[in-house]
Design a protein around this motif. Structure first.
Motif, PDB file in Angstrom:
ATOM      1  N   VAL A  36       0.934  -1.450  -0.205  1.00 23.58           N
ATOM      2  CA  VAL A  36      -0.309   0.054  -0.351  1.00 23.58           C
ATOM      3  C   VAL A  36       1.176   1.328  -0.042  1.00 23.58           C
ATOM      4  O   VAL A  36       1.916   1.585   0.814  1.00 23.58           O
ATOM      5  CB  VAL A  36      -1.179  -0.108   1.025  1.00 23.58           C
ATOM      6  CG1 VAL A  36      -2.016   0.906   0.653  1.00 23.58           C
ATOM      7  CG2 VAL A  36      -1.991  -1.005   1.281  1.00 23.58           C
ATOM      8  N   LEU A  37       0.540   1.796  -1.130  1.00 21.34           N
ATOM      9  CA  LEU A  37       1.773   3.211  -0.915  1.00 21.34           C
ATOM     10  C   LEU A  37       0.537   4.779  -0.591  1.00 21.34           C
ATOM     11  O   LEU A  37      -0.062   4.549  -1.246  1.00 21.34           O
ATOM     12  CB  LEU A  37       2.039   3.011  -2.822  1.00 21.34           C
ATOM     13  CG  LEU A  37       2.671   2.309  -3.139  1.00 21.34           C
ATOM     14  CD1 LEU A  37       3.211   2.153  -4.798  1.00 21.34           C
ATOM     15  CD2 LEU A  37       4.096   2.407  -2.247  1.00 21.34           C
ATOM     16  N   VAL A  38       1.052   5.777  -0.061  1.00 21.97           N
ATOM     17  CA  VAL A  38       0.402   6.288   0.458  1.00 21.97           C
ATOM     18  C   VAL A  38       1.257   8.020   0.194  1.00 21.97           C
ATOM     19  O   VAL A  38       2.443   7.304   0.108  1.00 21.97           O
ATOM     20  CB  VAL A  38      -0.084   6.800   1.362  1.00 21.97           C
ATOM     21  CG1 VAL A  38      -0.961   7.814   2.223  1.00 21.97           C
ATOM     22  CG2 VAL A  38      -0.935   5.137   2.230  1.00 21.97           C
ATOM     23  N   ALA A  39       1.128   8.782  -0.765  1.00 24.80           N
ATOM     24  CA  ALA A  39       0.993   9.805  -0.986  1.00 24.80           C
ATOM     25  C   ALA A  39       0.306  11.118  -0.231  1.00 24.80           C
ATOM     26  O   ALA A  39      -0.500  11.438  -0.343  1.00 24.80           O
ATOM     27  CB  ALA A  39       1.182  10.014  -2.480  1.00 24.80           C
ATOM     28  N   ARG A  40       1.313  11.853   0.153  1.00 19.88           N
ATOM     29  CA  ARG A  40       0.960  13.350   0.378  1.00 19.88           C
ATOM     30  C   ARG A  40       1.604  14.758  -0.562  1.00 19.88           C
ATOM     31  O   ARG A  40       2.280  14.543  -0.853  1.00 19.88           O
ATOM     32  CB  ARG A  40       1.232  13.733   1.983  1.00 19.88           C
ATOM     33  CG  ARG A  40       0.471  13.082   2.979  1.00 19.88           C
ATOM     34  CD  ARG A  40       0.501  13.686   4.331  1.00 19.88           C
ATOM     35  NE  ARG A  40       0.165  12.756   5.339  1.00 19.88           N
ATOM     36  CZ  ARG A  40       0.442  11.386   6.535  1.00 19.88           C
ATOM     37  NH1 ARG A  40       1.620  11.269   5.624  1.00 19.88           N
ATOM     38  NH2 ARG A  40      -0.541  11.147   7.077  1.00 19.88           N
ATOM     39  N   ALA A  41       0.214  15.002  -0.889  1.00 22.06           N
ATOM     40  CA  ALA A  41       0.414  16.335  -1.630  1.00 22.06           C
ATOM     41  C   ALA A  41      -0.191  17.444  -1.344  1.00 22.06           C
ATOM     42  O   ALA A  41      -1.125  17.452  -1.127  1.00 22.06           O
ATOM     43  CB  ALA A  41       0.396  15.736  -3.374  1.00 22.06           C
ATOM     44  N   ALA A  42      -0.111  18.877  -2.180  1.00 21.29           N
ATOM     45  CA  ALA A  42      -0.566  19.390  -1.818  1.00 21.29           C
ATOM     46  C   ALA A  42      -0.102  21.071  -2.763  1.00 21.29           C
ATOM     47  O   ALA A  42       1.109  20.711  -3.051  1.00 21.29           O
ATOM     48  CB  ALA A  42       0.132  20.559  -0.414  1.00 21.29           C
ATOM     49  N   ASP A  43      -0.928  22.269  -3.038  1.00 21.02           N
ATOM     50  CA  ASP A  43      -0.618  23.067  -3.525  1.00 21.02           C
ATOM     51  C   ASP A  43      -1.065  23.965  -3.768  1.00 21.02           C
ATOM     52  O   ASP A  43      -1.621  23.801  -3.345  1.00 21.02           O
ATOM     53  CB  ASP A  43      -0.874  22.170  -5.923  1.00 21.02           C
ATOM     54  CG  ASP A  43      -0.505  23.180  -6.506  1.00 21.02           C
ATOM     55  OD1 ASP A  43       1.062  23.712  -6.630  1.00 21.02           O
ATOM     56  OD2 ASP A  43      -0.891  24.021  -6.844  1.00 21.02           O
ATOM     57  N   ASN A  44      -0.987  25.455  -4.087  1.00 22.38           N
ATOM     58  CA  ASN A  44      -0.624  26.770  -4.275  1.00 22.38           C
ATOM     59  C   ASN A  44      -2.010  26.377  -4.426  1.00 22.38           C
ATOM     60  O   ASN A  44      -3.458  27.806  -3.538  1.00 22.38           O
ATOM     61  CB  ASN A  44       0.084  27.899  -4.264  1.00 22.38           C
ATOM     62  CG  ASN A  44       0.280  28.141  -6.245  1.00 22.38           C
ATOM     63  OD1 ASN A  44       0.539  26.422  -6.243  1.00 22.38           O
ATOM     64  ND2 ASN A  44       0.632  28.869  -6.540  1.00 22.38           N
ATOM     65  N   VAL A  45      -2.567  26.499  -5.607  1.00 21.45           N
ATOM     66  CA  VAL A  45      -3.684  26.329  -5.878  1.00 21.45           C
ATOM     67  C   VAL A  45      -4.348  24.879  -6.136  1.00 21.45           C
ATOM     68  O   VAL A  45      -6.383  24.881  -5.102  1.00 21.45           O
ATOM     69  CB  VAL A  45      -4.076  26.036  -8.131  1.00 21.45           C
ATOM     70  CG1 VAL A  45      -4.825  26.584  -8.562  1.00 21.45           C
ATOM     71  CG2 VAL A  45      -2.928  28.280  -7.287  1.00 21.45           C
ATOM     72  N   GLY A  46      -3.875  23.887  -6.167  1.00 25.56           N
ATOM     73  CA  GLY A  46      -4.966  23.051  -5.716  1.00 25.56           C
ATOM     74  C   GLY A  46      -4.346  21.572  -7.451  1.00 25.56           C
ATOM     75  O   GLY A  46      -3.389  21.851  -7.450  1.00 25.56           O
ATOM     76  N   VAL A  47      -4.326  20.214  -6.081  1.00 27.59           N
ATOM     77  CA  VAL A  47      -3.663  18.989  -6.632  1.00 27.59           C
ATOM     78  C   VAL A  47      -4.521  18.551  -7.367  1.00 27.59           C
ATOM     79  O   VAL A  47      -6.106  17.874  -7.033  1.00 27.59           O
ATOM     80  CB  VAL A  47      -3.079  18.107  -5.673  1.00 27.59           C
ATOM     81  CG1 VAL A  47      -3.088  16.806  -6.467  1.00 27.59           C
ATOM     82  CG2 VAL A  47      -1.641  18.432  -4.704  1.00 27.59           C
ATOM     83  N   ARG A  48      -4.281  18.140  -8.768  1.00 30.31           N
ATOM     84  CA  ARG A  48      -5.661  17.592  -9.572  1.00 30.31           C
ATOM     85  C   ARG A  48      -5.376  16.000  -9.565  1.00 30.31           C
ATOM     86  O   ARG A  48      -6.413  15.842  -9.326  1.00 30.31           O
ATOM     87  CB  ARG A  48      -4.863  17.651 -11.024  1.00 30.31           C
ATOM     88  CG  ARG A  48      -5.891  17.449 -11.948  1.00 30.31           C
ATOM     89  CD  ARG A  48      -6.125  17.686 -13.384  1.00 30.31           C
ATOM     90  NE  ARG A  48      -4.341  17.220 -13.776  1.00 30.31           N
ATOM     91  CZ  ARG A  48      -4.250  17.432 -15.242  1.00 30.31           C
ATOM     92  NH1 ARG A  48      -5.067  18.504 -15.439  1.00 30.31           N
ATOM     93  NH2 ARG A  48      -2.688  17.031 -15.719  1.00 30.31           N
ATOM     94  N   SER A  49      -4.522  15.570  -9.544  1.00 28.26           N
ATOM     95  CA  SER A  49      -3.793  14.254  -9.126  1.00 28.26           C
ATOM     96  C   SER A  49      -2.525  13.830  -8.869  1.00 28.26           C
ATOM     97  O   SER A  49      -1.723  14.444  -8.952  1.00 28.26           O
ATOM     98  CB  SER A  49      -4.639  13.576 -10.638  1.00 28.26           C
ATOM     99  OG  SER A  49      -3.647  13.635 -11.195  1.00 28.26           O
ATOM    100  N   VAL A  50      -2.651  12.477  -8.267  1.00 31.01           N
ATOM    101  CA  VAL A  50      -1.531  12.019  -8.211  1.00 31.01           C
ATOM    102  C   VAL A  50      -1.090   9.637  -8.447  1.00 31.01           C
ATOM    103  O   VAL A  50      -2.291   9.756  -8.652  1.00 31.01           O
ATOM    104  CB  VAL A  50      -1.475  11.720  -6.289  1.00 31.01           C
ATOM    105  CG1 VAL A  50      -0.254  10.927  -5.889  1.00 31.01           C
ATOM    106  CG2 VAL A  50      -0.707  13.402  -5.951  1.00 31.01           C
ATOM    107  N   ALA A  51      -0.395  10.285  -9.235  1.00 32.82           N
ATOM    108  CA  ALA A  51      -0.614   8.586 -10.252  1.00 32.82           C
ATOM    109  C   ALA A  51       0.524   7.944  -9.702  1.00 32.82           C
ATOM    110  O   ALA A  51       1.947   8.535  -9.207  1.00 32.82           O
ATOM    111  CB  ALA A  51       0.499   8.918 -12.142  1.00 32.82           C
TER     112      ALA A  51
END
Length: 109
Positions: A36-51
Motif C-alpha cells: 500500500v502506497l500513500v502520498a501526501r500532496a499539496a499545492d498553492n492552487v490545488g492538486v489535480r491527481s497523483v499517479a
C-alpha cells in the motif's frame, strides 16, 4: 437618471509553482503480498491527481485525498530484488513534482 460606464482590467498571474509531494510505503515486502502506497500532496492552487508507478509502469492514479494505491507483488518477482516506486503529483496548471522510494523484495518467511 444618467448612465454610468466602467472598465475593469483583470490581470492573471500564471501558476508556475509545482506541488509538493511525499511518498510513504513499506521498506520491504515479499512475492505474493500487496503493498500500500500513500502520498501526501499539496499545492498553492490545488492538486489535480497523483499517479503511482512501480518500476516505471503506472499502476494507479488518484484524484481524491488521501492519495493511495495498492499493488499486488507478483509471485514471480525474484526475491532479493528492489521495487522502484514513484509518485507524481500534478496541479491544475500542469506543474509536476515527484517523490520516490525503494522497496526491498525478500523471500517470504
Amino acid at each position: 437618471q444618467g448612465e454610468a460606464e466602467a472598465t475593469l482590467a483583470v490581470t492573471t498571474t500564471p501558476d508556475t509553482d509545482p506541488p509538493s509531494i511525499t511518498l510513504a510505503g513499506p521498506a520491504s515486502t515479499a512475492p505474493g503480498r500487496s503493498i500500500v502506497l500513500v502520498a501526501r500532496a499539496a499545492d498553492n492552487v490545488g492538486v489535480r491527481s497523483v499517479a503511482f508507478f512501480v518500476n516505471g509502469t503506472e499502476i494507479a492514479s488518484d484524484g481524491i485525498e488521501p492519495y493511495e494505491a495498492s499493488w499486488p507483488v507478483s509471485d514471480e518477482l525474484a526475491p532479493d530484488s528492489t521495487l522502484q516506486v514513484l509518485a507524481r503529483a500534478v496541479d491544475y496548471a500542469g506543474n509536476q513534482a515527484e517523490s520516490t522510494l525503494a522497496i526491498d523484495v525478500r523471500a517470504a518467511v
